[in-house]
Design a protein around this motif. Structure first.
Motif, mmCIF file in Angstrom:
data_model
loop_
_atom_site.group_PDB
_atom_site.id
_atom_site.type_symbol
_atom_site.label_atom_id
_atom_site.label_comp_id
_atom_site.label_asym_id
_atom_site.label_seq_id
_atom_site.Cartn_x
_atom_site.Cartn_y
_atom_site.Cartn_z
ATOM 1 N N LYS A 25 0.800 -1.227 0.000
ATOM 2 C CA LYS A 25 0.000 0.000 0.000
ATOM 3 C C LYS A 25 0.830 1.272 0.000
ATOM 4 N N ASN A 129 1.465 6.384 11.104
ATOM 5 C CA ASN A 129 1.159 5.412 10.058
ATOM 6 C C ASN A 129 1.814 5.858 8.754
ATOM 7 N N ASP A 131 0.566 5.523 5.895
ATOM 8 C CA ASP A 131 -0.435 5.648 4.825
ATOM 9 C C ASP A 131 -1.248 6.935 4.905
ATOM 10 N N ASN A 254 -6.719 3.712 2.513
ATOM 11 C CA ASN A 254 -6.956 2.280 2.673
ATOM 12 C C ASN A 254 -7.528 1.646 1.421
HETATM 13 CA CA CA Z 1 -5.038 2.912 7.911
#
Ligand code: CA
Ligand code: UD1
Length: 497
Positions: A25, A129, A131, A254
């Motif tokens: 990701k 995080n 992301d 996500n």
């Molecule tokens: Ca996440």
């Protein structure tokens, strides 16, 4: 050690199952840049001392992208007025070393932090995080300021969202922070809370190392949740606060839909920065310029232009509609006309290129030169003030200054031995239309090539070269032929043929 210094742990071991893509990701490009690079750049820009990246799924690939960033020092780009230039200065960027730490199985965010071996860290640690690509250095700055001002031991960065979705909820009692509850463990009342966990934490290293080992996996997903650090520290009487950030800080990626939304935000940010810096855009919403590109003031960008890979456009340039520019350097006052495709090229000052030109890697167009429609070039140096107005292929060529390339000129650079050969054309050469140069070949300065020539031998300077079939004239040939055929066969019925 600077008391304001901090280390950063970036969690990036997850697969990102909901992306439905084999690529890890955090490596998906957001406006041309891997998601995780946005997080790394923001942290380094804020002065992070040491970056520890927790890797797992696609570890080799993530390392390949992330580890070279330890050496790369980004140059300052055109930035929004709100973003101080000093952010991207090389001294800031080089401060942050980057080391990857493998997490063998993804047992949750707390397990990921354990994988980063926080026992060897000192001072203040920021955990985030990998992301959340919309985070900026100024967000880290603001959070660090509040953390130090309040003298907290631990802070979670929160944001108020209209649609809190799947994000962890910040639970308060009479205004005081109590815990973070994940959606899968939340009651109906808790789900109604709009304040969410952005996934960023600031914590003193000793506090982190005291409570991290106490985190259990007693929850719906049987994962070790980093969010439990908050509840544990509060219970033990530590000073724990929530620091509010902008909504964009909470925008994690996500799904592909969330990636597309983040991409749109980053392109819009870049456009705003360029508009603030004096770039003109007819319809900004149709223009896509990746962050590592630059455009000088008073340049005009028409609709549907895409710029990527460190393209640099100078001042007073015009980029007409539907142009694609990758790793292109366009010097001041050059004009790129509609539907032109440029890749790894240099266009000199005041040159004009297009419409419908394709200039391939290794091409350099000199100042004041002109490249017109349906001209393709590859690895060609095209001198100052030279012109190739129409329909030509010039590959592996060195073309001097003030040269005229007639319509339909071709350099035959590729031979039966599958090798490429060069064409060298001197200054002021005049090439008539429909000429082929069979390379390797050299044309001396000031030479003239008669149109329709297939030039296979070198031409000395100052010479005229003509290499084509001689023209034959047969006076009255048409009527004579017609008369002869009529007297032999009689008039023919044309429709029967
Ligand atoms: Ca996440
Ligand atoms: C997490 C938070 C949630 C917060 C949200 C913000 C927890 C339990 N929940 O949820 O409160 O609102 O982030 O986006 O922390 N990762 C690892 N190893 C693991 C698990 C995850 O490295 O074992 C990494 C992922 O690659 C990702 C980050 O941690 O970069 C967050 O993981 P993710 O599964 O996306 O957490 P969320 O469910 O979004």
């Amino acid at each position: 050690m600077n008391p304001k210094a901090f280390s950063v742990i970036i969690l990036a071991a997850g697969k990102g199952t909901r992306m439905k893509s084999p690529l890890p990701k955090v490596l998906h490009p957001v406006a041309g840049v891997p998601i995780i690079k946005k997080v790394i750049d923001a942290a380094r820009g804020a002065g992070a001392q040491e970056l520890r990246i927790v890797v797992g799924y696609g570890e080799a690939l993530v390392r390949k992208v992330v580890e070279p960033m330890a050496r790369v020092v980004s140059e300052p780009m055109v930035r929004a007025a709100s973003e101080p230039m000093a952010r991207a200065s090389s001294s800031d960027a080089s401060a942050g070393s980057i080391v990857c730490f493998p997490q063998t199985s993804q047992l949750g965010t707390a397990d990921a932090v354990r994988a980063a071996e926080p026992g060897s860290l000192q001072g203040v640690v920021v955990i985030c995080n990998g992301d959340h690509p919309l985070i900026e250095s100024s967000d880290f700055d603001a959070v660090m300021r509040e953390f130090h001002d309040t003298q907290a031991s631990l802070a979670v960065v929160s944001a108020d969202l209209k649609n809190p979705g799947s994000l962890g909820r910040i639970v308060r009692h009479k205004g005081d922070l109590r815990a973070i509850v994940e959606v899968s463990d939340a009651s109906k009342d808790t789900l109604n809370i709009r304040e969410v966990n952005t996934g960023i934490y600031v914590v003193k290293a000793d506090v982190l190392n005291k409570y991290l080992p106490q985190i259990q996996n007693h929850n719906a997903k049987k994962e070790f949740y980093l969010t439990d650090l908050i509840g544990l520290a509060i219970e033990a009487g530590e000073k724990v606060i929530a620091i509010k950030a902008r909504k964009q800080v909470a925008a994690g990626v996500n799904t592909q839909g969330e990636l597309a939304r983040a991409t749109r935000v980053l392109f819009a940010r870049k456009r705003r920065a360029l508009l603030d810096a004096g770039v003109l855009m007819i319809d900004p919403t149709t223009v896509y310029i990746e962050d590592d590109c630059e455009v000088g003031p008073a340049s005009v960008i028409y609709p549907n232009v895409y710029m990527r890979a460190q393209t640099k456009v100078g001042a007073f340039c015009v980029i007409e509609p539907n142009c694609y520019l990758a790793q292109a350097r366009i010097e001041d006052s050059a004009q790129i006309k509609a539907n032109t495709y440029l890749e790894s090229v240099v266009i000199g000052a005041k040159a004009s290129v297009g419409p419908f030109a394709r200039l391939r890697p290794g091409t350099e167009i000199g100042p004041d030169a002109h490249v017109g429609n349906f001209v393709e070039m590859k690895k060609t140096k095209f001198g100052a003030r030279s012109k190739a107005g129409h329909l030509s292929y010039l590959g592996d060529a060195t073309i001097g200054e003030d040269v005229n390339i007639g319509c339909g000129t071709i350099t035959c650079n590729y031979a039966v031995d599958k090798q490429k050969y060069r064409t060298v054309i001197g200054d002021r050469v005049f090439v008539g239309s429909d000429t082929q140069f069979v390379a390797p070949i050299t044309i001396g300065a000031d030479a003239v090539i008669g149109s329709g020539s297939t030039i296979t031998k070198d031409v000395p300077a100052d010479a005229l070269a003509v290499a084509r079939g001689k023209q034959i004239i047969k006076e009255n040939w048409v009527s004579r032929t017609k008369a002869a055929s009529e007297s032999q066969d009689g008039p023919k019925d044309q429709t029967k043929e």
